[in-house]
Enzyme design. Structure first.
Site, PDB file in Angstrom:
ATOM      1  N   GLU A 148      -6.645 -10.372  -1.884  1.00  0.00           N
ATOM      2  CA  GLU A 148      -7.491 -10.197  -0.696  1.00  0.00           C
ATOM      3  C   GLU A 148      -8.947 -10.001  -1.110  1.00  0.00           C
ATOM      4  O   GLU A 148      -9.608  -9.048  -0.714  1.00  0.00           O
ATOM      5  CB  GLU A 148      -7.005  -9.008   0.152  1.00  0.00           C
ATOM      6  CG  GLU A 148      -5.546  -9.106   0.555  1.00  0.00           C
ATOM      7  CD  GLU A 148      -5.074  -7.931   1.403  1.00  0.00           C
ATOM      8  OE1 GLU A 148      -5.929  -7.226   1.988  1.00  0.00           O
ATOM      9  OE2 GLU A 148      -3.851  -7.716   1.497  1.00  0.00           O
TER      10      GLU A 148
ATOM     11  N   GLU B 182       0.796  -1.235   0.000  1.00  0.00           N
ATOM     12  CA  GLU B 182       0.000   0.000   0.000  1.00  0.00           C
ATOM     13  C   GLU B 182       0.829   1.285   0.000  1.00  0.00           C
ATOM     14  O   GLU B 182       0.406   2.294   0.572  1.00  0.00           O
ATOM     15  CB  GLU B 182      -0.971  -0.016   1.189  1.00  0.00           C
ATOM     16  CG  GLU B 182      -1.916  -1.207   1.157  1.00  0.00           C
ATOM     17  CD  GLU B 182      -2.822  -1.306   2.380  1.00  0.00           C
ATOM     18  OE1 GLU B 182      -2.739  -0.415   3.250  1.00  0.00           O
ATOM     19  OE2 GLU B 182      -3.593  -2.265   2.477  1.00  0.00           O
TER      20      GLU B 182
END
Length: 420
Positions: A337, A221
């Site tokens: 995910e 991220e």
């Protein structure tokens, strides 16, 4: 009631304040057919259904996290179910930095660290080192060996879930941030020590490194690095370096060096992982190209698409366009995910339709890719959790199973349908 039934609860509500009450002569009457009793081991296998399409189909399995009943790796029945359904797993939290060291970890001398097998690079000039905890990681690797399910290692570098003291002078939260030079050395110490420990444990369990962990999320991220300004993190040391962060590139250089040291660089892949990837795909491609620029090979060999979605967003078209951009880099793509929450006003049937659409889109873009540019394409899809009740988004019921393994939802069957 099925054997998997956990509890039966009755809730009685009275007026505010204290009052006496008695419950007497209670009768329980079944008013509906209820959930059918389903043998989870009689269900079709997701990994088998996608065999020949994707190399791996995965899920989340944890060892001892408290908040989400995360002891799946210690539960023989769940692991036998996982053996049938999946050939990859990811830890939700237990390989993130703050599970390896915390705000309360001991600080030990460099000599003590070396005696424990830590990698202390030549540019590490401090006299003290954070003590790392590998006990849980070791037990997880032992379970991966026992049940034959390899792991995505998640994650080495993140601006969240990393103890603030990692960035502070003398590892002391009462002091200021360290210099770039000190942080460079700490980054190298941490990545090399964690990877060394894992690969040495693999050797002790199987005789060879790279046999239980087949890929690493090195950085998580970075594109969203500003989303938690309360924490001291990498930007407090390096500043905001845009899409050319030298320390992120260094993380991949260091990690790739470890793969080469153990001669597993052709078997184990380093990934970059991010969320809302369909809204920042171009930036992710730019970042990954920077990481690989000037290197002997693609040290970042894969892009991870988290894919936390809802029934309404993103559109299948946008998701497919994002896949095309990532596949055009020539790198492996993992859906890392995946979960799809049920929006207000939607139901499980709408969720099932979205799951089928997403899996059909992934399969379609994977199969139609230019194989001369990207030989392997999408190599793994990971659903982010076994059960709705244990999901980090439990209130929106985002997964393929509801209250138990005997409770497959319409989405489970729609994912199987997409494989056809």
């Amino acid at each position: 009631m099925p054997e998997e039934f956990d509890a039966l609860q009755f809730y009685f509500e009275g007026p505010d304040g204290n009052y006496d009450f008695m419950i007497d002569d209670l009768t329980i009457t079944q008013m509906t057919e209820g959930i059918p009793v389903i043998d989870p081991f009689a269900l079709p296998s997701l990994k088998d259904s996608y065999n020949g399409i994707f190399e791996r189909f995965g899920n989340v399995l944890n060892y001892e996290t408290v908040w989400n009943n995360g002891t799946q790796l210690q539960d023989e029945k769940i692991m036998q179910f996982a053996q049938k359904q999946f050939n990859s797993f990811t830890l939700e939290n237990e390989m993130k930095p703050d599970f390896i060291f915390s705000e309360w970890s001991d600080v030990i001398s460099v000599d003590e660290a070396k005696a424990l097998g830590y990698v202390i690079p030549d540019n590490y000039k401090e006299s003290m080192v954070l003590q790392l905890s590998f006990d849980t990681v070791d037990r997880i690797l032992e379970q991966a060996k026992k049940y034959g399910i390899p792991m995505r290692a998640h994650v080495l570098m993140w601006h969240q879930q990393t103890a603030n003291r990692f960035f502070k002078t003398d590892y002391d939260n009462n002091k200021g941030a360290v210099s770039k030079e000190v942080m460079d050395a700490r980054l190298e110490f941490y990545i090399k020590t964690v990877m060394k420990h894992v690969m040495e444990k693999e050797k002790s369990l199987t005789g060879k490194a790279g046999t239980l962990v087949y890929c690493w999320d090195v950085t998580n991220e970075y594109i969203h690095r500003t989303n938690d300004p309360r924490e001291t993190s990498w930007m407090d040391v390096y500043g905001d370096m845009g899409l050319q962060p030298t320390y992120v590139k260094k993380a991949y250089q260091v990690a790739y060096e470890m793969l080469k040291q153990y001669n597993v660089q052709n078997e184990v892949t380093l990934f970059y992982n991010d969320y809302d990837e369909y809204f920042c795909a171009d930036d992710i491609v730019t970042l990954v190209n920077y990481i690989n620029s000037g290197e002997e090979t693609n040290i970042c060999g894969g892009i991870g698409m988290q894919s936390h979605m809802s029934v309404e967003e993103p559109s299948l078209e946008l998701y497919g366009e994002t896949l095309d951009k990532f596949l055009a880099t020539g790198l492996q793509v993992h859906v890392t995910e995946l979960d799809i929450q049920i929006d207000e006003g939607k139901d499980e049937d709408a969720q099932a339709e979205k799951y089928k659409g997403i899996f059909s889109t992934i399969r379609d873009r994977h199969e139609k890719r230019d194989k001369t540019v990207n030989p392997r394409g999408v190599t793994c899809v990971t659903v982010w959790g076994l059960l709705d009740k244990d999901s980090w988004r439990s209130e929106s019921s985002p997964l393929l199973f509801g209250t138990g393994l005997n409770d497959p939802k319409p989405a489970f069957y729609s994912v199987l349908e997409a494989a056809k």
